[in-house]
Design an enzyme around this catalytic site. Structure first.
Site, PDB file in Angstrom:
ATOM      1  N   ASN A  79       0.876  -1.172   0.000  1.00  0.00           N
ATOM      2  CA  ASN A  79       0.000   0.000   0.000  1.00  0.00           C
ATOM      3  C   ASN A  79       0.911   1.219   0.000  1.00  0.00           C
ATOM      4  O   ASN A  79       1.414   1.637   1.048  1.00  0.00           O
ATOM      5  CB  ASN A  79      -0.898  -0.036   1.245  1.00  0.00           C
ATOM      6  CG  ASN A  79      -1.875   1.128   1.291  1.00  0.00           C
ATOM      7  OD1 ASN A  79      -1.843   2.016   0.425  1.00  0.00           O
ATOM      8  ND2 ASN A  79      -2.718   1.146   2.285  1.00  0.00           N
ATOM      9  N   ARG A 138      -2.783  -2.113  -3.231  1.00  0.00           N
ATOM     10  CA  ARG A 138      -3.986  -1.341  -2.957  1.00  0.00           C
ATOM     11  C   ARG A 138      -3.973  -0.133  -3.890  1.00  0.00           C
ATOM     12  O   ARG A 138      -3.020   0.643  -3.903  1.00  0.00           O
ATOM     13  CB  ARG A 138      -3.975  -0.871  -1.519  1.00  0.00           C
ATOM     14  CG  ARG A 138      -5.208  -0.095  -1.224  1.00  0.00           C
ATOM     15  CD  ARG A 138      -5.265   0.383   0.171  1.00  0.00           C
ATOM     16  NE  ARG A 138      -6.652   0.714   0.452  1.00  0.00           N
ATOM     17  CZ  ARG A 138      -7.063   1.221   1.584  1.00  0.00           C
ATOM     18  NH1 ARG A 138      -6.226   1.449   2.525  1.00  0.00           N
ATOM     19  NH2 ARG A 138      -8.328   1.507   1.761  1.00  0.00           N
ATOM     20  N   HIS A 155     -13.496   2.446   0.784  1.00  0.00           N
ATOM     21  CA  HIS A 155     -13.380   1.371   1.788  1.00  0.00           C
ATOM     22  C   HIS A 155     -13.891   0.056   1.196  1.00  0.00           C
ATOM     23  O   HIS A 155     -14.330  -0.837   1.927  1.00  0.00           O
ATOM     24  CB  HIS A 155     -14.225   1.647   3.061  1.00  0.00           C
ATOM     25  CG  HIS A 155     -13.781   2.819   3.860  1.00  0.00           C
ATOM     26  ND1 HIS A 155     -14.662   3.700   4.437  1.00  0.00           N
ATOM     27  CD2 HIS A 155     -12.546   3.263   4.192  1.00  0.00           C
ATOM     28  CE1 HIS A 155     -14.000   4.627   5.095  1.00  0.00           C
ATOM     29  NE2 HIS A 155     -12.709   4.402   4.955  1.00  0.00           N
ATOM     30  N   ARG A 195     -14.019  15.076   8.532  1.00  0.00           N
ATOM     31  CA  ARG A 195     -14.862  15.370   7.355  1.00  0.00           C
ATOM     32  C   ARG A 195     -16.311  15.572   7.773  1.00  0.00           C
ATOM     33  O   ARG A 195     -16.819  14.851   8.628  1.00  0.00           O
ATOM     34  CB  ARG A 195     -14.795  14.220   6.348  1.00  0.00           C
ATOM     35  CG  ARG A 195     -13.438  14.050   5.737  1.00  0.00           C
ATOM     36  CD  ARG A 195     -13.442  12.872   4.764  1.00  0.00           C
ATOM     37  NE  ARG A 195     -12.172  12.197   4.813  1.00  0.00           N
ATOM     38  CZ  ARG A 195     -11.995  10.896   4.617  1.00  0.00           C
ATOM     39  NH1 ARG A 195     -13.021  10.122   4.324  1.00  0.00           N
ATOM     40  NH2 ARG A 195     -10.809  10.372   4.694  1.00  0.00           N
ATOM     41  N   GLU A 204      -8.130  -5.528   5.627  1.00  0.00           N
ATOM     42  CA  GLU A 204      -8.060  -5.146   4.215  1.00  0.00           C
ATOM     43  C   GLU A 204      -6.877  -5.802   3.509  1.00  0.00           C
ATOM     44  O   GLU A 204      -6.977  -6.188   2.348  1.00  0.00           O
ATOM     45  CB  GLU A 204      -7.970  -3.617   4.110  1.00  0.00           C
ATOM     46  CG  GLU A 204      -9.290  -2.969   4.461  1.00  0.00           C
ATOM     47  CD  GLU A 204      -9.184  -1.482   4.769  1.00  0.00           C
ATOM     48  OE1 GLU A 204      -8.740  -1.146   5.881  1.00  0.00           O
ATOM     49  OE2 GLU A 204      -9.546  -0.671   3.911  1.00  0.00           O
TER      50      GLU A 204
END
Ligand code: ADP
Length: 409
Positions: free
Chosen positions: A7, A96, A185, A246, A391
């Site tokens: 990643n 990823r 996600h 956010r 993940e």
């Protein structure tokens, strides 16, 4: 079979090497401050989370991703502490990649077409796609002969039907600018869906669930017959529920209003919405543990309100997905930092939902554990599960699958 998962971020690179026979992690690590000429840092763990865990920390500058990855290879193949003899022992590298753009619906073996797809999606994922791409190019050079697979975070959302991903904006404008709901996600929601179906002993094609990935960034996924039919994040990860920094969904007219009133540029308002809003904007904290402390120990009004807003936002999204599934929901799945650890938030989200068949077992909810678990009462029609997300393992599993299919073709 051994699979390496990479990643690559703009100044960091995470990696994990899996033994796919038992899904154990042979080693994992993180390189930080890549590109900083003065200093960088690499943390490498052998046999992490086992009794044999060993940690190696290095501090030295890593000029670029190639220098960083070269160092990782040295550690992987080290005569004494290495976990492999040669990089050729790695069957495939799973990368990823944030964004697959408008057309890419599936994970893919990296070839020139796949690389073009990732480059074409740079404008849609300007912070992540370029470093993800660099990671692939560097891996191609440093691991000759090892195939690479791109696992897109948007792939889960690409399963959505047209009525879910289309915004009610002028059709031609959306087409021209590739505006649609993509969802993010995706790798986590995919993992949770698969694990959830296994936990419930249901075939994936008959499994309906709502996945709640609640972390610093949060999103919910709505899954019908094993496939995503809606998700809370949109064109970007800004849409949806309230997050650490956010704002999530707001009246879009607020944006031009702030721009006009404060004389700010679109970019400046974007920064406010992404980096200065959410919990931070509401109570000055991004970490939920700090918010709880302020609310419970100091009776801080901002933190108390922030918690109410956060839980309400999760509940509203959950409710809309529950209706989209017409109540035919096998389970809710809580995951990620908040979903896995925060019993208070979980209890708040499902509070009062007994009438629609969602009944939380208070004691089970409050028992801490790192295991996959059912925290609902025995007679709860809709089960409530906590599943730690993974993940990296999902990327490894997907890369394995893509490789197997490419060999058959
Ligand atoms: P991301 O990967 O999006 O950066 P995480 O999934 O690590 O985020 O989640 C971070 C959030 O999880 C933070 O708000 C943090 O407060 C919360 N969190 C992490 N651990 C715990 C814990 N033990 N108890 C309560 N909340 C936790």
């Amino acid at each position: 079979m051994k699979i390496l998962v990479l990643n690559a971020g703009s100044s960091s690179c995470k990696y994990k090497l899996f033994n796919m026979d038992d899904h154990s992690v042979l080693c994992q690590g993180l390189v930080e401050r890549i590109g900083d000429p003065t200093t960088g840092c690499l943390t490498h763990k052998i046999a992490p989370d086992t009794a044999k865990e060993e940690k190696i920390s290095l501090e030295e500058p890593f000029k670029d991703h190639a220098v960083a990855l070269n160092k990782v290879i040295e550690l992987l193949t080290d005569a004494k502490k290495g976990v492999i003899k040669d990089t050729k022992e790695i069957s495939v590298i799973g990368h990823r990649v944030l964004h697959g753009g408008y057309y890419q619906t599936q994970p893919a073996l990296v070839d020139e077409a796949c690389k073009k797809t990732i480059r074409d999606a740079f404008p849609l994922g300007p912070l992540h796609n370029p470093p993800n791409y660099t990671g692939i190019e560097v891996a191609e050079k440093l691991f000759p002969g090892v195939p690479n697979v791109a696992v897109f975070d948007t792939a889960f959302g690409m399963q959505m039907p047209e009525e879910a991903y289309t915004y009610a904006l002028p059709k031609d404008l959306c087409k021209e600018l590739q505006i649609r709901r993509y969802g993010f996600h995706g790798t986590s929601h995919t993992y949770l869906t698969h694990r959830g179906a296994a936990f419930m002993h249901k075939p994936l094609e008959e499994f309906n669930c709502i996945t709640l990935h609640l972390g610093n960034g949060s999103s919910l996924g709505c899954v019908k017959n094993g496939k995503c039919i809606d998700t809370s994040m949109g064109l970007t990860p800004l849409e949806g529920v309230v997050m650490g920094t956010r704002c999530g969904s707001i009246d879009p007219a607020i944006v031009p209003y702030i721009m006009d009133q404060k004389g700010l540029s679109a970019k400046e308002v974007d920064t406010i919405m992404n980096k200065k809003s959410g919990l931070l904007g509401l109570c000055g904290q991004t970490d939920l543990r700090d918010m709880h402390r302020l609310a419970d120990q100091e009776n801080n009004a901002d933190a108390i309100l922030a918690r109410k807003i956060l839980i309400r936002s999760f509940k509203k999204q959950l409710g809309s997905f529950f209706f989209l599934l017409e109540g035919h929901v096998d389970c809710l799945i809580f995951s990620a930092g908040i979903g896995e650890n925060d019993a208070k938030v979980r209890a708040g989200v499902v509070a009062g939902l007994e009438s629609v068949g969602i009944c939380l077992d208070k004691a089970k909810n409050e028992t801490r554990s790192g295991d996959e678990r059912d925290i609902s009462t025995a007679d709860s029609r809709v089960k409530v599960l906590v599943i730690p997300t993974n993940e990296e393992l999902q990327i490894a599993l997907t890369a394995q699958d893509v490789l197997a299919k490419s060999k058959k073709a």
